[in-house]
Design an enzyme around this catalytic site. Structure first.
Site, mmCIF file in Angstrom:
data_model
loop_
_atom_site.group_PDB
_atom_site.id
_atom_site.type_symbol
_atom_site.label_atom_id
_atom_site.label_comp_id
_atom_site.label_asym_id
_atom_site.label_seq_id
_atom_site.Cartn_x
_atom_site.Cartn_y
_atom_site.Cartn_z
ATOM 1 C CE LYS A 194 -3.806 -2.526 0.590
ATOM 2 N NZ LYS A 194 -3.856 -3.823 -0.101
HETATM 3 C C1 LIG Z 1 -4.963 -4.878 0.709
HETATM 4 C C2 LIG Z 1 -6.406 -4.974 0.855
HETATM 5 C C3 LIG Z 1 -7.010 -5.540 1.987
HETATM 6 C C4 LIG Z 1 -6.260 -6.316 3.015
HETATM 7 O O1 LIG Z 1 -5.304 -5.632 3.688
HETATM 8 P P1 LIG Z 1 -4.432 -6.402 4.792
HETATM 9 O O2 LIG Z 1 -3.867 -5.246 5.581
HETATM 10 O O3 LIG Z 1 -3.406 -7.169 4.050
HETATM 11 O O4 LIG Z 1 -5.336 -7.240 5.589
HETATM 12 C C5 LIG Z 1 -8.393 -5.491 2.111
HETATM 13 N N1 LIG Z 1 -9.142 -4.928 1.173
HETATM 14 C C6 LIG Z 1 -8.617 -4.405 0.055
HETATM 15 C C7 LIG Z 1 -9.522 -3.774 -0.948
HETATM 16 C C8 LIG Z 1 -7.231 -4.433 -0.158
HETATM 17 O O5 LIG Z 1 -6.726 -3.938 -1.280
#
Ligand SMILES: *Cc1c(COP(=O)(O)O)cnc(C)c1O
Length: 406
Positions: A194
Site C-alpha cells: 500500500k
Molecule cells: C490490501 C487490501 C485488503 C487487506 O489488507 P491487509 O492489511 O493485508 O489485511 C483489504 N481490502 C482491500 C480492498 C485491499 O486492497
C-alpha cells in the site's frame, strides 16, 4: 527473447510491479522503540501514528491493528452480526471485505461494480437490500471514491450503517472530505503493497463515537484492560467477544516514520500517475484501451494505475509483451460472487455481476511506487505504446451508460 526477472535484475533494467518505500527514518524509530523497551502495544509511537491519522483525515478515533483484515473483523464483531444476517458487499474487491463478515455467520450479498470507476454500482444497491440486511460495505477502488452521496441516501432510507474498506483510499477524498470518514467504521491497510506501509499493519477508524468503547474492548482480547490501565477498575476481565487485534509498538514506530513522510510519498506517486495518464492518452484512444475514470469531486491518492483492455486475449498478450520488455504488470481481483467461498457463503444480488466478470478478464495494473524513476516510467510507457491490442469483439456491459454516469 523472454527477459526473466533475474536477467533484468542483473542488468538493472527490470521494472518491478512495486517496491515498498522506506523513508529512512524507520530504523531510527525502531531503535528508539527497542531502546525504550516499548515492545508491547499502545505506546508512544502508537499515539503518534494515531495523532497523524486523525490530523490527516479528521476521524475522531483510529485504532491501530495488525492488518486491514483484522480491522474489518473488529467492525463485524462491533455490528453484532448474527448467522443469517446479510451484508452488502461489492464483488469487485479483495476477499477480506466479505470474509470478515462471513466469519460471523453473515451472508455477503454481492453487488456489481460501475463500468467506469469499478466501485459498487449505487444503481444496483437498493435491489440488494432485504429485511435481513445489516450493513453496506463500500470499497473505494484505487482510492477513487464511491458515489457516497447516493449510497449514503440509500443507506439512510433503509436505516443501514455503512462500513468502508478503505485499504486503497488513505489520502483520498470525496467532495473535500477524507475517505475513511464516511462510514460508521473504516478499515485501512498498511501492508507492504500500500501507499503507506509498515510491512504489515492496519487501522480501524471509528467515526461513530458510540462504537468507540466497544471496539477498544474487542481489539484488546475482549477485555477491559484499558480501564484497568486508567485506574477505573482494579482488575481487568473478559467482558466481550474479541481477539488480539493490537498492532505491536515496533510496527507503530515504523508506521509513524511513514505517516510523517506521507505528503512526499503522495507527491511522487501522483506525479507518476499523472505521467501515465497523460502519456498513454493517445495510444489508449487509438487502441480502445480504457484509462481510469476519476469523477468530479473525487481526489484520488494514486494508489493504482490501471488499464482496461478490449478483451481477455489482449490482457494476456499485453502482460506477456510487458514481461518481454522487463516490465511487471499484474491483473487484479477475481470476482468474489463466483469464487469458491463466495458461492459457499454468499448470495448474488439479482442481475448478477456482469461488469465485475468483464473487468476481471481485462484489467491490468502498472508498476507504481514512490521510488520509481523517470526512466522507469519512460520504459513502461514505451513498452505499452509499442503494443497493439486486438479490437473488442463485444461491447462492455453497461457501455451505454458510461457517459450518463460521468
Ligand atoms: C490490501 C487490501 C485488503 C487487506 O489488507 P491487509 O492489511 O493485508 O489485511 C483489504 N481490502 C482491500 C480492498 C485491499 O486492497
Amino acid at each position: 527473447m523472454t527477459v526473466t526477472a533475474s536477467h533484468t535484475a542483473a542488468t538493472g533494467t527490470y521494472v518491478p510491479f512495486y517496491i515498498p518505500h522506506l523513508t529512512g527514518r524507520e530504523e531510527t524509530y525502531l531503535r528508539e522503540a527497542f531502546e525504550t523497551g516499548q515492545l508491547d502495544s499502545d505506546g508512544t509511537f502508537t499515539e503518534r501514528a494515531v495523532a497523524l491519522l486523525r490530523r490527516l483525515t479528521g476521524t475522531p478515533h483510529a485504532l491501530l491493528t495488525p492488518s486491514c483484515t483484522h480491522a474489518l473483523e473488529i467492525a463485524a464483531l462491533a455490528l453484532d452480526l448474527q448467522p443469517g444476517d446479510e451484508v452488502i458487499v461489492p464483488s469487485w474487491t479483495f476477499a477480506p471485505t466479505a470474509s470478515a463478515f462471513a466469519l460471523r455467520g453473515a451472508v455477503p450479498v454481492f453487488v456489481d461494480c460501475r463500468p467506469d470507476t469499478l466501485n459498487l454500482d449505487e444503481r444496483r444497491l437498493e435491489e440488494a437490500v432485504s429485511e435481513r440486511t445489516r450493513a453496506i460495505l463500500v470499497m473505494h477502488y484505487a482510492g477513487v471514491a464511491c458515489a457516497m452521496d447516493e449510497i449514503t441516501a440509500i443507506a439512510g432510507r433503509h436505516g443501514l450503517p455503512i462500513v468502508e474498506d478503505n485499504a486503497h483510499g488513505l489520502a483520498g477524498a470525496y467532495r473535500g472530505r477524507a475517505l475513511g470518514t464516511f462510514g460508521i467504521m473504516a478499515a485501512h491497510s498498511f501492508h507492504a503493497t500500500k501507499n503507506i506501509q509498515c510491512s504489515k499493519g492496519g487501522a480501524l477508524f471509528v467515526n461513530d463515537p458510540a462504537l468507540y468503547e466497544r471496539t477498544v474492548l474487542i481489539r484488546d482480547r475482549g477485555t477491559n484492560r484499558y480501564q484497568y490501565f486508567r485506574g477505573e477498575v482494579d482488575k481487568y476481565r473478559w467482558v466481550d467477544l474479541g481477539s488480539s487485534y493490537l498492532l505491536s509498538e515496533p510496527l507503530a514506530a515504523f508506521l509513524t516514520a511513514q505517516l510523517e513522510e506521507l505528503p512526499r510519498i503522495q507527491r511522487r506517486r501522483r506525479e507518476i500517475w499523472a505521467a501515465y495518464h497523460e502519456r498513454l492518452a493517445g495510444w489508449a484512444g487509438r487502441t480502445g484501451v480504457v484509462r481510469p475514470t476519476v469523477p468530479p469531486g473525487c481526489e484520488q491518492p494514486a494508489h493504482i494505475y490501471y488499464l482496461v483492455l478490449p478483451g481477455p486475449d489482449s490482457q494476456q498478450a499485453l502482460l506477456a509483451h510487458l514481461a518481454e520488455h522487463g516490465v511487471k504488470a499484474t491483473p487484479h481481483f477475481q470476482p468474489l460472487h463466483s469464487s469458491p467461498a463466495g458461492l459457499r457463503y454468499g448470495r448474488t444480488a439479482p442481475g448478477s455481476c456482469p461488469v465485475t466478470e468483464w473487468v476481471a478478464d481485462r484489467l491490468i495494473r502498472l508498476p507504481l511506487y514512490a521510488d520509481m524513476t523517470d526512466s522507469q516510467v519512460d520504459r513502461v510507457v514505451d513498452a505499452l505504446t509499442s503494443f497493439q491490442p486486438r479490437p473488442a469483439r463485444r461491447p462492455a456491459p453497461g457501455h451505454d451508460d458510461r457517459k450518463e454516469m460521468r
